[in-house]
Enzyme design. Structure first.
Site, PDB file in Angstrom:
ATOM      1  NE  ARG A 161      -3.726  -2.345   0.104  1.00  0.00           N
ATOM      2  CZ  ARG A 161      -3.434  -3.536  -0.421  1.00  0.00           C
ATOM      3  NH1 ARG A 161      -2.290  -3.709  -1.082  1.00  0.00           N
ATOM      4  NH2 ARG A 161      -4.262  -4.549  -0.297  1.00  0.00           N
ATOM      5  CB  SER A 258      -9.587  -1.792   3.993  1.00  0.00           C
ATOM      6  OG  SER A 258     -10.140  -3.003   3.518  1.00  0.00           O
ATOM      7  CD  GLU A 353      -5.961   0.881   2.166  1.00  0.00           C
ATOM      8  OE1 GLU A 353      -6.242   0.673   0.975  1.00  0.00           O
ATOM      9  OE2 GLU A 353      -5.958  -0.024   3.031  1.00  0.00           O
TER      10      GLU A 353
END
Length: 361
Positions: A161, A258, A353
């Protein structure tokens, strides 16, 4: 007046001082250069699926990339399909076109909202695939030097990520005499993605299935290859079951997906987790564990926060959702409660995130 609530999947955020819809690269570059020259905050936006914005007005420029179109530059058995896509093109549309043309390697990334330009920034991944697996290059506008810069995959510093694109959002220029960075680029990275190049193998069958849950759904062993269409159907089913496919009528999908990344911890920290905690060794003295497991085990079950305006999804504990009237403040309060509860239970601090605009967690 346009608000960030109008432009994001969380449907929160205040009014925007200036909003521009760009349909050409020249329009995007004009807006970026002007905003930087004037010292104004700049937000280059695609699908708005990875952003939590403040309820306060955004006194900057928002430019939305509306460019579409996929160009096949070359196709061969050895090199695969060499495709170039503008940043504003919808990501899931690329997956659909790849499957229809027997291009393999991104079928497990079906159903992910947002635009192509965001995928290399986050090194978007799901169900055992990452965009980095097939990424060839990213063509960008370097706001630091004022020129086009094309970055090969090897230059992107891809990780879980993350990428240098994402890291350039927070990293300033070298510090000046006053000890402060000369420039901060957030909420848009220094490198504005213009185009993304993918190299996709020619095959009607998927890449090897790496993710155990997906393999079970397909009824195959991990490592098997199946028709790419079957993988897409299975992934869309799994994502819908978790509220991860956008549906305006379903408040479980009023989210940024998420909300927390899966923590990567040391071997020692992983060894201290309770029996049954997911552990995925990375082979470098670190272990990835599951944020969803930590959240649930810390006592925050699906639907936590109901009947309030913001809650964990009733389908997946890793998604923070807007039940229809939530503000950014409501979502942040929920996120802090979950983060602090996990930290108290396990000593692990979860990291968000989504990009946080005008707010801090």
């Amino acid at each position: 007046m346009t608000t960030l609530a109008d432009l994001t999947t969380l449907r929160v955020g205040g009014p925007v001082a200036e909003y521009v819809e760009a349909t050409t690269e020249a329009e995007i570059l004009d807006v970026v250069r002007r905003a930087d020259a004037e010292g104004r905050q700049l937000l280059v936006l695609g699908g708005g699926s990875n952003l939590l914005a403040s309820d306060e007005p955004f006194d900057g420029v928002v430019v939305r990339d509306l460019r579409r179109g996929l160009a096949l530059r070359e196709s061969s058995a050895c090199g695969g399909a060499d495709v170039v896509i503008p940043a504003g093109h919808g990501w899931d549309d690329v997956v659909v076109e790849a499957i229809e043309n027997d291009w393999s390697g991104i079928e497990a990334l079906s159903g992910i909202p947002g635009s192509v330009g965001a995928t290399p920034v986050q090194n978007v991944g799901a169900y055992g695939q990452e965009v980095g697996d097939v990424l060839a290059f990213v063509r960008t506008w370097d706001r630091g030097t004022g020129r086009i810069r094309t970055l090969a995959r090897s230059e992107l510093g891809l990780g879980y990520r993350t990428s240098i694109l994402k890291r350039s959002m927070r990293d300033g220029d070298p510090v000046g005499d006053d000890g402060e960075p000369a420039r901060r680029w957030a909420p848009t990275p220094r490198y504005v993605v213009l185009e993304v190049g993918l190299q996709l193998p020619l095959a009607s069958r998927s890449a090897p299935v790496r993710y155990a849950e997906l393999a079970r759904t397909l009824g195959v062993e991990v490592g098997a290859r199946v028709p790419s269409r079957d993988v897409r159907a299975a992934v869309l089913g799994l994502r819908r079951g978790k509220g991860m496919v956008l549906d305006a009528a379903d408040h479980d999908t009023w989210s940024a997906g998420s909300f927390f990344t899966n923590p990567i911890v040391s071997d020692a920290v992983a060894a201290g987790l309770p029996e049954g905690a997911p552990r995925f060794p990375l082979g470098d003295g670190r272990v990835k564990t599951s944020a969803a497991w930590l959240i649930s085990t810390a006592g925050f079950e699906r639907g936590f926060g109901l009947p309030g305006p913001a809650s964990l999804s009733t389908k997946h504990s890793l998604a923070l959702t807007n039940r229809g009237t939530a503000t950014a403040a409501d979502l942040l309060a929920l996120a802090r409660t979950v983060r602090d509860g996990v930290a108290a239970a396990f000593g692990i601090v979860l990291e968000p995130e989504p990009v946080l605009l005008g707010v801090e967690l």
